[in-house]
Scaffold this active site. Sequence first.
Site, PDB file in Angstrom:
ATOM      1  N   VAL A   1       0.732  -1.431   0.010  1.00  0.00           N
ATOM      2  CA  VAL A   1      -0.100   0.143  -0.054  1.00  0.00           C
ATOM      3  C   VAL A   1       0.882   1.367   0.052  1.00  0.00           C
ATOM      4  O   VAL A   1       1.740   1.254   0.648  1.00  0.00           O
ATOM      5  CB  VAL A   1      -1.095  -0.042   1.023  1.00  0.00           C
ATOM      6  CG1 VAL A   1      -1.775   1.268   1.164  1.00  0.00           C
ATOM      7  CG2 VAL A   1      -1.876  -1.258   1.233  1.00  0.00           C
TER       8      VAL A   1
ATOM      9  N   HIS B   1       5.338   5.103   1.094  1.00  0.00           N
ATOM     10  CA  HIS B   1       5.012   3.758   1.495  1.00  0.00           C
ATOM     11  C   HIS B   1       4.517   3.582   2.705  1.00  0.00           C
ATOM     12  O   HIS B   1       5.057   4.155   3.667  1.00  0.00           O
ATOM     13  CB  HIS B   1       6.112   2.835   1.013  1.00  0.00           C
ATOM     14  CG  HIS B   1       5.782   1.358   1.077  1.00  0.00           C
ATOM     15  ND1 HIS B   1       6.016   0.379   2.115  1.00  0.00           N
ATOM     16  CD2 HIS B   1       5.374   0.550  -0.070  1.00  0.00           C
ATOM     17  CE1 HIS B   1       5.513  -0.707   1.601  1.00  0.00           C
ATOM     18  NE2 HIS B   1       5.120  -0.756   0.402  1.00  0.00           N
ATOM     19  N   HIS B   2       3.404   2.722   2.886  1.00  0.00           N
ATOM     20  CA  HIS B   2       2.665   2.554   4.168  1.00  0.00           C
ATOM     21  C   HIS B   2       3.562   2.108   5.238  1.00  0.00           C
ATOM     22  O   HIS B   2       3.410   2.014   6.401  1.00  0.00           O
ATOM     23  CB  HIS B   2       1.409   1.788   3.848  1.00  0.00           C
ATOM     24  CG  HIS B   2       0.334   2.097   4.801  1.00  0.00           C
ATOM     25  ND1 HIS B   2       0.454   2.468   6.097  1.00  0.00           N
ATOM     26  CD2 HIS B   2      -1.021   2.344   4.701  1.00  0.00           C
ATOM     27  CE1 HIS B   2      -0.677   2.934   6.809  1.00  0.00           C
ATOM     28  NE2 HIS B   2      -1.390   2.858   5.777  1.00  0.00           N
ATOM     29  N   SER B   3       4.891   1.416   4.870  1.00  0.00           N
ATOM     30  CA  SER B   3       5.659   0.831   5.748  1.00  0.00           C
ATOM     31  C   SER B   3       6.164   1.929   6.406  1.00  0.00           C
ATOM     32  O   SER B   3       6.941   1.675   7.517  1.00  0.00           O
ATOM     33  CB  SER B   3       6.811  -0.155   5.172  1.00  0.00           C
ATOM     34  OG  SER B   3       7.346   0.463   4.193  1.00  0.00           O
TER      35      SER B   3
ATOM     36  N   GLY C   1       5.043   4.586   8.046  1.00  0.00           N
ATOM     37  CA  GLY C   1       4.135   4.834   9.054  1.00  0.00           C
ATOM     38  C   GLY C   1       2.371   4.861   8.705  1.00  0.00           C
ATOM     39  O   GLY C   1       2.300   4.617   7.352  1.00  0.00           O
TER      40      GLY C   1
END
Length: 504
Positions: A50, A165-167, A169
């Site tokens: 995501v 990129h959702h990684s 946060g």
Amino acid sequence: MESRNGFRWRKQALKPIETRSSENNSGGRTAEEEPLSPSSRLFHERNFNVYIIAIMGCKTIIYPDVVKANLGHTLLKHLRFSSLQVVDEKNKGEMKWVRTEVDLERHVIVPELDPTNMDSPDKFLEDYIYNLSKTTIDKSQPLWDLHLLNLRTSQSEAVGIFRIHHSLGDGTSLMSLLLACTRQMNDPLALPTIPIMKKQQKKNDHRGYWRIILMFLSVFQVFWNTVVDVSIFGATALFLKDTENPLKGPPGSEFNPRRLVYRTVSLDDIKLVKNAMNTTINDVALGITQAGLSRYVNRICGGDKKDGGAIEMDNLPKNIRLRSTLLINIRPSAGIQALADMMEKDAEVKWGNWIGYVLLPFTIAIRSDPLDYVRDAKATVDRKKRSLEAIYTFTIAELVLKLFGIKAASALSHRIMSHTTMCFSNLVGPLEEISFYGHAMAFLAPSSYGQPHALMINFQSYVNKMTIVLSVDEGTISNPHQLCDDIVESLKLIKDAVLTRGLA
């Protein structure tokens, strides 16, 4: 297949690069080698890759050199934005953050545009983001970029598009970090002011044993609601699916590009309804969304319009089960001041994805009284406030991760989301006009792509405006502009009902 500026077409999962472990003199890890949290690792799975998109409309043209000069001593101070995500081959494949030199030429994208060859700048921007959602960011660089488009649209003179990129946060923390890079227009040294929800003071006229009884009933209600919600969560993971409906995407929707459309409405109109009905802004946002979705689905099922935009016939199937999955970071987000201190003074802040799930049911029905949509929304939200669903679903997900590994945790998350219909969020923005590195902002519009849902709806306030943002899979929702218009029209109908009855 790789394109310019480190983009990759979205056909495979984001695979982290590998590196050898490095240690300091005492044998421990350096601060630059902090391991990824389990939830951050989750966003590297193929079916959960995501990206968060934040569209920033500016009132002036954007000067890329000014933006680049400021990024170096603000955003890049944050470890996540100046680090690679790598696999440590000496530590059982654990992923970690490794600090690197950031080449802003790869991260700040300034396309050459010729507005004279565009039929519609708004459509060009929409298509630009659509094409952007077909790609990922090269893993050999920190997983973010910023696109600066000096393109005059109907709402702004230029547009900045952050892709993260959702990684790195959760959405709330990342938006707070971006706002920590802004300043008030009237006071260039002051950070934006974000309204804080005040707890309502309840009058307590009860004494003695009656007070004890009420406290016991309140605790029991939270306990019972939590048991029911966690049970529904388990049933959803196993077999309980939403009813097939025109908004629910097929398997594999997460790999499809997304069309982002948005409308801006008056926040004062929403507040008028809120005050008249003694609710919250979130209740009203949820209410008009339920009304808009009902109008759209009814139209797809055969409903027609009367004069004034009302639905003539009720063609909705009975007992539609339509739910939104809310991913909630149960770790308290760092405030804008703390994030600003982190960038200016190297202060430490808590950061990371600690994600719990909340399944929010939506009422899809044609109501004779438009205010019923808001009443239904308030009843749903009030009940969810008296539940510990997010905490316990987070605990379940963590337990699955520790016992069965990241693949099982990813499968659980994907199953929950694929068994529901949509995502919904409402973010609170600044109370005053702000500037991003000296560029006055006209609006904020956050969203995402890569999630299993075919529909995501975000509300974002800014000063006296509210921007409604839809991220849709066009294979499922072929006319997102109509859906957006239905939500806006629903606000108008609900506001008119309040004024007609003299409630305001």
